[in-house]
Structures are given as C-alpha cells and as structure tokens.
Scaffold this motif. Structure first.
Motif, PDB file in Angstrom:
ATOM      1  N   ARG A 106       0.841  -1.202   0.000  1.00  0.00           N
ATOM      2  CA  ARG A 106       0.000   0.000   0.000  1.00  0.00           C
ATOM      3  C   ARG A 106       0.876   1.252   0.000  1.00  0.00           C
ATOM      4  O   ARG A 106       1.885   1.299   0.724  1.00  0.00           O
ATOM      5  CB  ARG A 106      -0.923   0.018   1.223  1.00  0.00           C
ATOM      6  CG  ARG A 106      -1.962  -1.087   1.211  1.00  0.00           C
ATOM      7  CD  ARG A 106      -3.021  -0.844   2.286  1.00  0.00           C
ATOM      8  NE  ARG A 106      -2.476  -0.937   3.629  1.00  0.00           N
ATOM      9  CZ  ARG A 106      -2.431  -2.058   4.343  1.00  0.00           C
ATOM     10  NH1 ARG A 106      -2.881  -3.183   3.809  1.00  0.00           N
ATOM     11  NH2 ARG A 106      -1.943  -2.053   5.568  1.00  0.00           N
ATOM     12  N   ARG A 158       0.119   2.869  -8.309  1.00  0.00           N
ATOM     13  CA  ARG A 158       0.438   4.300  -8.173  1.00  0.00           C
ATOM     14  C   ARG A 158       1.737   4.627  -8.904  1.00  0.00           C
ATOM     15  O   ARG A 158       1.834   5.650  -9.599  1.00  0.00           O
ATOM     16  CB  ARG A 158       0.567   4.656  -6.684  1.00  0.00           C
ATOM     17  CG  ARG A 158       0.939   6.118  -6.400  1.00  0.00           C
ATOM     18  CD  ARG A 158      -0.252   7.024  -6.527  1.00  0.00           C
ATOM     19  NE  ARG A 158      -1.259   6.691  -5.552  1.00  0.00           N
ATOM     20  CZ  ARG A 158      -1.286   7.146  -4.295  1.00  0.00           C
ATOM     21  NH1 ARG A 158      -0.322   7.953  -3.856  1.00  0.00           N
ATOM     22  NH2 ARG A 158      -2.275   6.818  -3.483  1.00  0.00           N
ATOM     23  N   ASP A 180      -0.399  -4.709  -6.698  1.00  0.00           N
ATOM     24  CA  ASP A 180      -0.848  -4.060  -5.478  1.00  0.00           C
ATOM     25  C   ASP A 180      -1.081  -2.579  -5.741  1.00  0.00           C
ATOM     26  O   ASP A 180      -0.801  -2.059  -6.828  1.00  0.00           O
ATOM     27  CB  ASP A 180       0.148  -4.284  -4.336  1.00  0.00           C
ATOM     28  CG  ASP A 180       1.569  -3.837  -4.684  1.00  0.00           C
ATOM     29  OD1 ASP A 180       1.704  -2.790  -5.347  1.00  0.00           O
ATOM     30  OD2 ASP A 180       2.533  -4.523  -4.299  1.00  0.00           O
ATOM     31  N   ARG A 181      -1.571  -1.887  -4.739  1.00  0.00           N
ATOM     32  CA  ARG A 181      -1.938  -0.487  -4.913  1.00  0.00           C
ATOM     33  C   ARG A 181      -0.708   0.399  -5.114  1.00  0.00           C
ATOM     34  O   ARG A 181      -0.743   1.370  -5.877  1.00  0.00           O
ATOM     35  CB  ARG A 181      -2.725  -0.023  -3.693  1.00  0.00           C
ATOM     36  CG  ARG A 181      -4.128  -0.623  -3.594  1.00  0.00           C
ATOM     37  CD  ARG A 181      -4.741  -0.379  -2.236  1.00  0.00           C
ATOM     38  NE  ARG A 181      -4.697   1.029  -1.854  1.00  0.00           N
ATOM     39  CZ  ARG A 181      -4.953   1.467  -0.619  1.00  0.00           C
ATOM     40  NH1 ARG A 181      -5.245   0.595   0.329  1.00  0.00           N
ATOM     41  NH2 ARG A 181      -4.902   2.754  -0.346  1.00  0.00           N
TER      42      ARG A 181
END
Length: 286
Positions: free
Chosen positions: A183, A280, A275-276
C-alpha cells in the motif's frame, strides 16, 4: 616629346626590372591556397575479405576460453541473465573463424529458458595471429547457423560435456511479506528513479544488453519500502526478444532510498505489480 605609348612602355619596363609582375601591378589578390585532398581510409578486413561461413580445409576444433567468451558476449549483446557458458571455434574462409556457443540462462532472472536459443553463432578474427592478421582491429559479430563452418563448430561443441553453471540465488529480504504490505504511504508522491538505482535494478532483474531499464518512477510504501515501476527497453538482439515478448513495465520493492544508498540493510526484490503501490508508481511512469 614623349607620347603616351612610349610613357606606358617605360613604366612597364621599370616594373619588370624591379621584379614585380603584371599580377602585382594590377591586383593585390593573393593566389588561392593549394587544395589538399585527404587520402581515403583503407578498407578493413571485412571489406577486403568478406566472411562467407565456409569451412577451411583441415581445420581443427578449438575450445574457447572464458576470457574470449566474455568478449563474444559483448559482441552478442548479452550478459546478466543470459551468458555464453561454452564455445568451440573452427577456421572459416580468409582470416575468419566461426564460433558456436552454448547459452546459459539464470533461473532466478526474468528471462525464461524457452525464450533463448540453446546455441548462438559468431564470426570473429580473435583466433587469427597478429602476424597473419596484420590488423589493429578485432572483429566479432553474430551470424546465422546452418553454414558449413557453423555446423562443424556445433558438432564439436555437442561432443563436449555441458558445463554445470552455478548460479547464486539472490538473497531474499528478511520476511518481506511480513513487512511490505503493497500500500502506498499517505500522500505518496512520484519520484524519479536515479540512474544508479536503475543500474542496480537491472542487476536484480538479471537483465542488461538485450533488455535495459531506461527510466522509472517510485512511490513511498509502508515503513522504509518504496515501490518502483520501470519501463523496459528491448535493444537489437539475436535472441528473439521483442516488445511483444517482454513486459513494457516491471516492478520492484526497495528500501535503498530510505537508507541513503547505504549497503548495510539494503534489500531490493521484484514483485508482480498487482498491489496499490505498484499501480500508483505505474501512473507516475505514464
């Protein structure tokens, strides 16, 4: 009484006797400088005696040393995940030799064994003596198999026992699954990846030569981790890599930026990018 014609004759006679010519008398323009044409560069050995791939008469098989294998890897634009583990050379036409090399693929890298040909072939003059070669330059380049000399070199190579290539498994970070959660940190911003870190990521990704990482972006994740997205670049190669077979973006996790480049406690490892934080970083890369 002197006539104008006689006056002009006297002036001309005085000018000639003083060593001045008509050119100096009527004009101060200097003569044009001589034109020097540089001699053309002599043709190199590849032009004088082109490589044909034919097999020389009464030639023997010559095992290639590790040092020469390293030079041939440079010519073949490989290294990192793909190397030349073994090679045999035979004499071809003129001053050329043909080398058949066995390829090795790092099992811990991003390149699959099925994507790399088991053998490659190169033309070279590295085995030609300096006295015979009479050249300052050494030439080596990839060629196609199937020629008489390539087939002969391959036959000799297959008679040698395949070497055991010991590949050191990259160190695994201490429990990365327990510390990296995928995250992004609160307010994580985009940061350009430095050239030094890109070079390090190429080492971790076991690429270089045919595949490189020209640019990347990273975002802060949890704790000291950073998630990195790097763009891949496929360079001209004979191993069959294309933009269709190589992912356009690959992902890593590293704590190097948090430690200021210190070698102590630095961990860098690849991830699949699901994943996040990797999403990003990918958005930053576009």
């Amino acid at each position: 009484m002197l006539t104008p014609a006689r006056i002009l004759g006297m002036v001309l006679a005085a000018t000639m006797l003083s060593g001045c010519g008509l050119r100096a008398m009527w004009s101060d323009v200097p003569p044009p400088p001589p034109v020097h044409t540089p001699a053309p560069n002599p043709p190199d050995e590849r032009t004088l005696h082109p490589y044909t791939g034919e097999l020389a008469a009464n030639t023997d098989c010559r095992t290639v040393s590790k040092d020469v294998l390293g030079l041939l890897q440079d010519a073949g634009n490989v290294g990192g995940a793909v190397t030349y583990s073994q090679g045999v050379a035979v004499r071809s036409n003129a001053k050329w030799w043909t080398v058949a090399v066995r390829t090795a693929v790092d099992p811990y890298g991003d390149i699959k064994r099925d994507d790399v040909p088991a053998f490659a072939y190169l033309a070279t003059n590295l085995f030609t003596s300096d006295a015979e070669k009479s050249l300052d330059d050494d030439w080596s380049w990839l060629v196609d198999g199937g020629t008489p000399s390539a087939e002969a070199a391959l036959t000799c190579l297959k008679k040698l026992p395949a070497p055991k290539v010991l590949v050191k498994k990259p160190p695994k970070p201490a429990s990365p699954d327990d510390t990296y959660n995928g995250r992004p940190a609160r307010g994580a911003a985009c940061h350009k990846v430095s050239t030094a870190l890109l070079d390090r990521l190429q080492e971790v990704g076991q690429v270089g030569g045919a595949i490189t990482y020209p640019r990347g972006q990273m975002v802060r994740a949890n704790r000291t981790w950073w998630t990195v997205a790097v763009a891949t670049q496929v360079n001209p190669n004979s191993l069959g890599y294309t933009t269709d077979s190589v992912p356009s973006v690959v992902y890593f996790v590293t704590n190097e930026p948090s430690l200021g480049g210190s070698a102590s406690g630095v961990f860098t490892f690849p991830i699949k990018g699901k994943d996040r934080a990797s999403a990003r970083a990918t958005a930053c890369l576009k």
